[in-house]
Scaffold this motif. Structure first.
Motif, PDB file in Angstrom:
ATOM      1  N   LYS A   1     -20.569  16.187  20.513  1.00 27.61           N
ATOM      2  CA  LYS A   1     -21.589  16.887  19.726  1.00 27.61           C
ATOM      3  C   LYS A   1     -21.111  18.304  19.431  1.00 27.61           C
ATOM      4  O   LYS A   1     -20.093  18.753  19.973  1.00 27.61           O
TER       5      LYS A   1
ATOM      6  N   ILE B   1     -18.961  15.598  11.967  1.00 29.83           N
ATOM      7  CA  ILE B   1     -17.999  15.395  13.065  1.00 29.83           C
ATOM      8  C   ILE B   1     -17.602  13.927  13.166  1.00 29.83           C
ATOM      9  O   ILE B   1     -16.496  13.599  13.572  1.00 29.83           O
ATOM     10  N   HIS B   2     -18.510  13.034  12.778  1.00 29.12           N
ATOM     11  CA  HIS B   2     -18.224  11.597  12.899  1.00 29.12           C
ATOM     12  C   HIS B   2     -17.168  11.140  11.897  1.00 29.12           C
ATOM     13  O   HIS B   2     -16.610  10.055  12.048  1.00 29.12           O
TER      14      HIS B   2
ATOM     15  N   HIS C   1     -23.675  18.622  12.178  1.00 30.53           N
ATOM     16  CA  HIS C   1     -23.762  17.577  13.205  1.00 30.53           C
ATOM     17  C   HIS C   1     -23.139  16.270  12.711  1.00 30.53           C
ATOM     18  O   HIS C   1     -22.438  15.590  13.445  1.00 30.53           O
ATOM     19  N   GLY C   2     -23.431  15.906  11.478  1.00 28.07           N
ATOM     20  CA  GLY C   2     -23.034  14.587  10.986  1.00 28.07           C
ATOM     21  C   GLY C   2     -21.560  14.482  10.657  1.00 28.07           C
ATOM     22  O   GLY C   2     -20.932  13.445  10.890  1.00 28.07           O
TER      23      GLY C   2
END
Lengths: 728, 181
Positions: free
Chosen positions: A70, A92-93, A89-90
């Motif tokens: 995270k 990083i995936h 946040h998103g």
């Protein structure tokens, strides 16, 4: 797995991916068992910079079992003050996105072949050397979206002798920057937290996210400030506002001229400030009588009494009142009148006496990095001007030479002026207007090299694709984006080992230089270069790596000093503009095109950001796209009454058509949009088949835009487009 | 012992969904699994228009219907006020989903039911729920309702007449209080 969308042979794919099989199986395929195991796993926290948009927020990245878990906002950062947006946040995936490329790729007979870095560099260098011999260094360009390595990209171009370094600026903000430059000498910032009256014109920090600005608006509101949002759409910032002014798109200039008119006519302006610190007030007074609020009402659809009332309220709070310095919307790059609108906006602020004042428009402290020379001598630089005409009288004299006019690259390629290009951290095929023309232009290049972790639209037509690292995988150049009341310097750091055979942007630039025989301008390591650049700031690289962000230099003080304008003062009337043949005082200028009032199907197409997407970069991110789908956000916004007149119900599919493009998309009916326009969220319409989550989802406004260049600044005028909207 | 609760300020949410993704990361959720959602509402007619986003997640009720219908005791309320699902005891019967009036429970791919946990493991280590700390407008406030010095207790004391709970008529006694728009 990857073989179907990637048009590369099974054999070459396996070769290319063999080295990364271990990392792949751990990182990509086994999220859940990782998640389960991770509950009790020790966590490492590394400070770095977010790559989810151009704001480059300071973050802490948390790693468990070698996989990113995270991120959190760094509370010390000016730009994000401890918080983080959904993209932060998103995105990083995307590190583990199966669409990532695993090695350098070479286009052979229309499909990609995996090759080694050495082969890629060797072949690129050989092709460039031939292009240099035939066409000279000015036929080579580099274009990137802002990032911390841009000084090195510029150095690479200058080492080759090319002036052609470009940013995305001409599709984004160049009209705004030019107007502020002519008025106060440089682009200022907003002291929102201390303001008593905040008016925001064509800017939406809560949607086109600027975290610190939103936090500061909330702080100001808690202290009793009034917030007014001017936007054809009830944008996300308007949710926080006391009043929403649904201006007719393209007419913000009329509103601002009328506000100046009221300030002058009713003598509401800061008389001492105007007398001491501005030039041209008499001329302004003479010309502004042409623009009373009653005149503006007919053009911009904001009632005259509202204009008068708000101008009085704003002036009552001066100098702790401001009109946001603006961004892309209205004044950045959208209209023929964007430059004049930005001038009017800057002048209205100056009349409030708020320039470099608490609660007003201020000049932030920004870190000035040191030079690499004399330790590493700089290249001589290019001999000639840019071929796009920026800064040249008779062409685009108000254009930004530094940014260039990047959406002119296809034109210059079609004319044979540009022959070879590097595209880094950017995707012009999707983010520039009129894709057919952009594709034709970029395809005309003798050599196109794209540095990208995935096969974006642009990468998918390149001759060579170099897999740049994802932002969490590499150390990069130190950065100064976090300006503010006290400057800060930041550093993008490696959080996890690169998953694939990818290299950092910095490393690729240095490698290219050495293969091109100009390595003498890049005879330093990243650490050495970072140390040299930090030296005058009095901080060490070691400390910066430990903390991720450090304050440097003095704290901002309010007060008025000599400005960078010809007079050293605020130029209400600009003699520099007059000398170039433009009006010294902003004059009303109608938009280039307007919808046909008598045609119920005729609308202006405008666009804006949703908080969950950045340009064309994040639509392929499953966590973010899941939100788009769950909340049915991939739709065209249309005013309810206008929609009903043409038989469109909420959720219906509409057909949109412009001079250059057409498409189908579902509509969302709303009362929160000016009736003269339809609004398309940006970030969708991905047409690279290699981006499997985003492919063929929604439309991009660029599909409908003709290729336009504002005649003075050269910006894309990206809302100067009329579309026909019909039920499909 | 602490008794945890939350205040959600309805006037501040701008609908950015950072809370959704921050929560997904904190709790290792897949892209389509979310413990919170937003309800968008529009008011008025052009040009007199406004809209709001209402963030909704497990209300950590003091009288939780999900707990009373659970046949195995997997859904339970702790002394500190947090309602949790014990995944080992959950048989996936979905009674709790039917009983919850707030539509906040999800079926995990593995078959058990989950929902907002107030990030309690993280809170016990001294953190705050991910939805609280990421928010740029400060929509959520989290803390100990029984500690009169806590920011949330003081906010409740000051703002009594501005507060409401969702579906009060259900008598669930939610421990998420909303500051009215």
């Amino acid at each position: 797995m990857q073989t179907k969308p990637l048009k590369i042979s099974r054999r070459s794919f396996l070769q290319g991916s063999a080295v990364t099989a271990g990392a792949l199986s751990m990182g990509l395929l086994d999220f859940q068992s990782w998640a389960k195991e991770s509950a009790q796993t020790p966590v490492t926290r590394i400070p770095t910079i977010c790559g989810g948009c151009g704001n480059r927020c300071a973050i802490f990245a948390f790693v468990k079992n070698g996989r990113i878990w995270k991120v959190e906002g760094n509370p010390e950062a000016n730009g994000n003050q401890g918080v983080l947006c959904p993209k932060g946040h998103g995105y990083i995936h995307d590190l583990y996105n199966p669409n990532r490329i695993r090695s350098p790729l070479k286009r052979v007979n229309g499909s990609f072949q995996a090759i080694s870095w050495e082969q890629a560099y060797k072949e690129i260098a050989q092709k460039i050397n031939l292009i240099l011999l035939d066409n000279g260094p000015e036929s080579i360009f580099w274009v990137n979206y802002p990032q911390s390595n841009q000084a090195y990209a510029l150095r690479l171009m200058h080492s080759m002798g090319s002036p052609h370094y470009f940013t995305h600026g001409s599709t984004c903000f160049t009209a705004r920057n030019a107007a502020w430059n002519f008025t106060v000498g440089k682009l200022p910032s907003n002291d929102l937290a201390n303001s008593r009256f905040i008016m925001i014109v064509g800017r939406n920090p809560a949607g086109g996210i600027d975290l610190a600005q939103v936090k500061d608006i909330v702080k100001a509101k808690e202290k009793g400030a009034k917030v007014v949002v001017v936007d054809p759409r009830h944008n996300e910032t308007a949710i926080l506002a006391d009043e929403w002014l649904p201006v007719k798109p393209g007419t913000d200039l009329a509103l601002l001229l009328a506000m100046i008119n009221v300030m002058v006519e009713e003598k509401l302006y800061d008389k001492a400030f105007v007398a001491n610190n501005t030039v041209g007030f008499a001329q302004l007074e003479d010309e502004i009588i042409n623009y009373p609020p009653q005149w503006a009402e007919k053009i911009c659809d904001i009632p005259a009494e509202t204009i008068i009332r708000l101008t009085r309220e704003m002036a009552h709070e001066k100098p702790h009142a401001l009109i946001h310095r603006g961004y892309h919307g209205a004044i950045g790059a959208q209209y023929l009148n964007s430059f004049q609108t930005a001038r009017a906006l800057a002048i209205a602020n100056a009349l409030l006496g708020n320039i470099n004042r608490k609660g007003g428009i201020y000049f932030p402290e920004s870190a000035e990095l040191g030079e690499l020379q004399p330790a590493h001598p700089a290249p001589a630089g290019p001999a000639g001007p840019k071929a796009d005409g920026t800064g040249i009288p008779g062409r685009y004299p108000l254009g930004s030479y530094g940014d260039g006019i990047s959406h002119a690259i296809p034109e210059l390629a079609l004319r044979g002026v540009l022959k070879c290009g590097f595209v880094y951290h950017h995707n012009p095929l999707r983010t520039n207007p009129n894709p057919k023309r952009v594709i034709a232009g970029y395809k005309k290049l003798d050599l196109l090299v794209v540095i990208d972790p995935v096969l974006s639209e642009t990468a998918s037509i390149a001759h060579y694709v170099l897999p740049g690292t994802f932002y969490l995988e590499a150390n990069e150049a130190v950065d100064t984006k976090h300006y503010g009341k006290r400057a800060q310097v930041t550093i993008p750091q490696k959080v996890v080992e690169p998953l694939f055979d990818s290299r950092s942007g910095f490393q690729i630039i240095v490698d290219l230089a050495s293969n091109l025989g100009i390595g003498k301008y890049f005879n330093f390591t990243l650490d050495q270069a970072n140390e040299l650049r930090l030296k005058p700031l009095g901080v060490t690289l070691k400390d910066l790596k430990a903390r991720g962000i450090l304050p440097v230099g003095q704290t901002w003080k309010e007060g008025f000093g000599k400005l960078g304008t010809p007079s050293g003062k605020v130029e209400l009337a600009s003699s520099a503009l007059e000398n170039l043949g433009y009006p010294a005082i902003p004059r009303w200028e109608a938009p280039l095109v307007s919808p046909d009032d008598k045609d119920p199907h005729s609308f202006r197409l405008i666009h804006g950001k949703q908080a969950i997407h950045t340009h064309a970069m994040t639509a392929n991110q499953p966590y973010l796209m899941a939100i788009s789908r769950r909340y049915d956000m991939i739709r065209l916004l249309i005013n309810r009454k206008r929609a009903e007149k043409i038989g469109l119900k909420d959720g219906d599919v509409a057909e949109i058509k412009s001079l250059v493009g057409e498409g189908k998309i579902r509509v969302k009916l709303t009362e929160g949009l000016h009736p003269s326009c339809v609004w398309l969220p940006s970030g969708y319409g991905i047409f690279s088949k290699y981006l499997t989550t985003a492919y063929d989802q929604g439309l991009s406004y660029n599909d409908f835009l003709p290729t336009l260049f504002d005649p003075t600044v050269g910006h894309a005028m990206s809302s100067e487009v009329i579309v026909q909207v019909k039920k499909a | 012992m602490a008794r945890y609760g939350m205040v959600i300020d309805e006037t501040k949410c701008v609908g950015c969904y950072a809370c959704r993704v921050a929560c997904q990361n904190q709790n290792h959720l897949r892209e389509n699994e979310a413990y919170n959602y937003l309800e968008e509402r529009e008011f008025g007619q052009f040009p007199h228009f406004n809209r709001e986003f209402l963030p909704i997640q497990c209300q950590h009720c003091d009288n939780p219907p999900c707990v009373s219908v659970c046949p195995t005791g997997a859904s339970h309320k702790r002394k500190d006020g947090v309602v949790l699902v014990n995944e080992k005891d959950c048989i996936g019967c979905k009674y709790c989903i039917a009983a919850c009036p707030y539509n906040v429970r999800i079926i995990k791919q593995e078959g058990y039911i989950e929902k907002c946990r107030f990030c309690i493991d993280f809170v016990e280590e001294g953190g705050k729920p991910a939805c609280v700390t990421t928010c740029m407008t400060g929509v959520r406030m989290f803390g100990d309702l029984d500690d009169p010095t806590s920011a949330i207790a003081q906010f409740i004391a000051r703002n009594g007449h501005h507060l409401r709970v969702l579906k009060r008529e259900m008598n669930t006694k939610p421990r998420i209080l909303y500051r009215k728009a």
